[in-house]
Scaffold this active site. Structure first.
Site, PDB file in Angstrom:
ATOM      1  N   THR A 130      -0.970 -14.814   1.562  1.00  0.00           N
ATOM      2  CA  THR A 130       0.062 -15.104   0.557  1.00  0.00           C
ATOM      3  C   THR A 130       0.089 -16.595   0.179  1.00  0.00           C
ATOM      4  OG1 THR A 130       1.566 -15.079   2.427  1.00  0.00           O
ATOM      5  CG2 THR A 130       1.631 -13.176   0.974  1.00  0.00           C
ATOM      6  N   LEU A 167       2.805 -12.227  -7.085  1.00  0.00           N
ATOM      7  CA  LEU A 167       1.583 -12.032  -6.292  1.00  0.00           C
ATOM      8  C   LEU A 167       1.127 -10.580  -6.439  1.00  0.00           C
ATOM      9  CD1 LEU A 167       2.568 -13.951  -3.040  1.00  0.00           C
ATOM     10  CD2 LEU A 167       1.799 -14.831  -5.258  1.00  0.00           C
ATOM     11  N   GLN A 175      -7.336 -14.483  -8.003  1.00  0.00           N
ATOM     12  CA  GLN A 175      -7.583 -14.809  -6.594  1.00  0.00           C
ATOM     13  C   GLN A 175      -8.755 -13.909  -6.170  1.00  0.00           C
ATOM     14  OE1 GLN A 175      -4.794 -13.276  -3.765  1.00  0.00           O
ATOM     15  NE2 GLN A 175      -5.168 -14.866  -2.253  1.00  0.00           N
ATOM     16  N   ASN A 205      12.524 -11.212   6.285  1.00  0.00           N
ATOM     17  CA  ASN A 205      12.002 -11.954   5.145  1.00  0.00           C
ATOM     18  C   ASN A 205      11.502 -10.939   4.112  1.00  0.00           C
ATOM     19  OD1 ASN A 205      10.585 -13.537   3.366  1.00  0.00           O
ATOM     20  ND2 ASN A 205       8.990 -14.126   4.829  1.00  0.00           N
ATOM     21  N   GLY A 237       8.835  -9.608   9.626  1.00  0.00           N
ATOM     22  CA  GLY A 237       8.966 -11.013   9.929  1.00  0.00           C
ATOM     23  C   GLY A 237      10.441 -11.360   9.708  1.00  0.00           C
ATOM     24  N   HIS A 245       1.246  27.169 -12.523  1.00  0.00           N
ATOM     25  CA  HIS A 245       1.938  28.426 -12.252  1.00  0.00           C
ATOM     26  C   HIS A 245       2.310  28.559 -10.775  1.00  0.00           C
ATOM     27  CE1 HIS A 245      -1.493  29.439 -15.101  1.00  0.00           C
ATOM     28  NE2 HIS A 245      -2.083  28.752 -14.164  1.00  0.00           N
TER      29      HIS A 245
HETATM   30  P1  TTP Z   1       0.733  -7.266   1.438  1.00  0.00           P
HETATM   31  O1  TTP Z   1       1.635  -6.111   1.226  1.00  0.00           O
HETATM   32  O2  TTP Z   1       0.731  -7.949   2.733  1.00  0.00           O
HETATM   33  O3  TTP Z   1      -0.766  -6.833   1.101  1.00  0.00           O
HETATM   34  P2  TTP Z   1      -1.282  -5.741   0.136  1.00  0.00           P
HETATM   35  O4  TTP Z   1      -0.454  -5.603  -1.083  1.00  0.00           O
HETATM   36  O5  TTP Z   1      -2.728  -5.999  -0.129  1.00  0.00           O
HETATM   37  O6  TTP Z   1      -1.104  -4.375   0.951  1.00  0.00           O
HETATM   38  P3  TTP Z   1      -1.809  -3.859   2.306  1.00  0.00           P
HETATM   39  O7  TTP Z   1      -1.203  -4.616   3.438  1.00  0.00           O
HETATM   40  O8  TTP Z   1      -1.438  -2.416   2.302  1.00  0.00           O
HETATM   41  O9  TTP Z   1      -3.300  -4.048   2.172  1.00  0.00           O
HETATM   42  O10 TTP Z   1       0.978  -8.378   0.332  1.00  0.00           O
HETATM   43  C1  TTP Z   1       2.237  -8.728  -0.140  1.00  0.00           C
HETATM   44  C2  TTP Z   1       2.113  -9.089  -1.598  1.00  0.00           C
HETATM   45  O11 TTP Z   1       1.281 -10.225  -1.788  1.00  0.00           O
HETATM   46  C3  TTP Z   1       1.519  -8.004  -2.430  1.00  0.00           C
HETATM   47  O12 TTP Z   1       2.207  -7.965  -3.649  1.00  0.00           O
HETATM   48  C4  TTP Z   1       0.088  -8.442  -2.668  1.00  0.00           C
HETATM   49  C5  TTP Z   1       0.174  -9.937  -2.617  1.00  0.00           C
HETATM   50  N1  TTP Z   1      -0.999 -10.607  -2.052  1.00  0.00           N
HETATM   51  C6  TTP Z   1      -1.800 -11.361  -2.881  1.00  0.00           C
HETATM   52  O13 TTP Z   1      -1.567 -11.436  -4.092  1.00  0.00           O
HETATM   53  N2  TTP Z   1      -2.857 -12.026  -2.327  1.00  0.00           N
HETATM   54  C7  TTP Z   1      -3.156 -11.970  -1.007  1.00  0.00           C
HETATM   55  O14 TTP Z   1      -4.116 -12.618  -0.565  1.00  0.00           O
HETATM   56  C8  TTP Z   1      -2.316 -11.156  -0.158  1.00  0.00           C
HETATM   57  C9  TTP Z   1      -2.608 -11.029   1.308  1.00  0.00           C
HETATM   58  C10 TTP Z   1      -1.241 -10.502  -0.725  1.00  0.00           C
END
Ligand code: TTP
Length: 395
Positions: free
Chosen positions: A85, A6, A79, A163, A138, A314
């Site tokens: 997620t 992701l 996406q 988690n 979580g 420097h």
């Molecule tokens: P998060 O760490 O929750 O989100 P983020 O990476 O955008 O960071 P922030 O909270 O600082 O904005 O996401 C966990 C992982 O999932 C991260 O690798 C990004 C990915 N992710 C997606 O690919 N799509 C999504 O819709 C979300 C929410 C997260």
């Protein structure tokens, strides 16, 4: 088995470093975070990847291409909106078959752990880590090997099993994602989909992570990740070191880099390609220096990430800091990294002051920042992109 990574998130807590670069492409130990994850996954025997990309996805596609340079196959799915997620994982529907693993694109994990995870056969496996501060994560509640409940961040968590965002799923997960309602924060959360599986009597188990886990969410997490990864490097010199320079411990020097006389480098340190190091500089442990970087006379750098094409020419001190690309330090720039009352250092993320919990933290400097001569930068300061001398863009 395939791995779904992701990598579409905006990385808002990582701003301003992520305005022009997705979080997964930020470098620790001189490689994008995503490449460290990919290396561990390849080490676990997986050679087919599905990258879920979105925010600045071209940076990911340009760097990794079809994966052939790593001897693997990468498919990309976009996406468009970061709706959570579960929504991100749903984008892999049609690209995976049977069991597959899912990794957040911002976690550090080892190949040894992933080898154990891929041998599991439940409907879903959650990777959990015992933590001292469970209210910040979580967590899962368990009975035997089974997960009985997945609990969002809570002031009264039932266990200390966090988690970690590393899962094994079967493609039946997609049916549950289709039925997952929006959470309170308006996202489709994979933890809600898994809770539905548990409520339906599916076997959701957990596996304890037996080594260090770093969730790289905030800029200073990059320093922890960098330190951890540098512990495993082995010396390798592809550049040239003049006769009166000192190299101690494990130090990697990239090709066309010159380390000039009087430089003193204490590993673990990684220096990229085409760098000009010294004369008379002091590079201390847990520092990584990108490509085309200049570290000049009487400069001390310690426990710091310096990204490509930055110039610290420097008389400067830079400690416990993350420094973006193409920055220029005016002569005499000093970064404070310790409070004299010894309290933990506060910094700013998403416009809010947060306690980093760190005793030592210097500057978080985005790309293209220039400092004037004799600039002093206070602990935990975040400098926005393109800040130039005389401009007040300091947080
Ligand atoms: P998060 O760490 O929750 O989100 P983020 O990476 O955008 O960071 P922030 O909270 O600082 O904005 O996401 C966990 C992982 O999932 C991260 O690798 C990004 C990915 N992710 C997606 O690919 N799509 C999504 O819709 C979300 C929410 C997260």
């Amino acid at each position: 088995m395939k791995a779904v990574i992701l990598a579409a998130g905006e990385g808002t807590r990582m701003r301003p470093l992520t305005y022009s670069c997705p979080k997964v492409m930020l470098t620790v130990a001189n490689k994008p975070i995503l490449e460290h994850i990919m290396d561990a996954t390849i080490g676990a025997g997986i050679d087919e990847f599905v990258f879920i990309t979105g925010f600045h996805e071209n940076a990911v596609k340009e760097y990794f291409g079809d994966g052939s340079s790593w001897g693997v196959d990468i498919q990309y799915v976009t996406q468009l909106e970061q709706k959570g997620t579960a929504d991100a994982i749903k984008h892999a529907d049609g690209y995976v078959d049977g069991h597959f693993i899912v990794l957040n694109g911002d976690v550090l994990v080892t190949k040894d752990y992933l080898k154990k995870l891929v041998s599991k056969k439940s409907d879903a496996v959650i990777t959990a880590k015992e933590v001292d501060n469970p209210s910040e994560f979580g967590v899962i509640d368990v009975s035997g090997d089974n997960v009985t409940q997945i609990v969002e961040k809570s002031s009264n968590p039932p266990t200390n099993l966090a988690n970690t965002g590393i899962y094994l799923f079967h493609d039946s997960i997609f049916e549950y994602i289709d039925r997952t309602p929006l959470s309170e924060r308006g996202e489709l959360e994979i933890t809600d989909s898994m809770q539905m599986m548990i409520d339906d009597g599916k076997q959701v188990t957990y596996k304890l992570l037996d080594n260090e886990w770093i969730d790289i969410g905030r800029p200073w997490d990059m320093l922890d990740a960098n330190k951890l990864l540098l512990q495993n490097i082995k010396s390798n010199n592809k550049g040239s070191v003049e006769p009166y320079a000192t190299i101690k411990g494990e130090v990697v020097i990239g090709k066309n880099t010159v380390v000039k006389n009087g430089s003193y480098i204490e590993g673990p340190v990684v220096i990229g390609e085409d760098c000009d190091i010294g004369p008379n500089c002091y590079i201390r442990p847990s520092t990584c220096i990108g490509n085309h970087v200049k570290i000049g006379n009487a400069v001390e750098v310690k426990n710091t990430i310096v990204m490509d094409a930055t110039n610290i020419g420097h008389l400067a001190y830079v400690g416990d800091s993350v420094v973006g690309k193409r920055c220029n330090f005016g002569a005499g720039t000093k970064v404070a990294n310790l409070r004299h009352d010894d309290k933990t250092i506060k910094s700013t993320t998403k416009g809010k002051r947060v306690d980093t919990g760190r005793r030592k933290l210097g500057v978080i400097m985005a790309d293209d920042v220039h400092t004037g001569i004799n600039t002093s930068i206070n602990v935990g300061v975040v400098l926005e992109r393109n800040t130039k001398p005389g401009e007040v863009l300091v947080k």
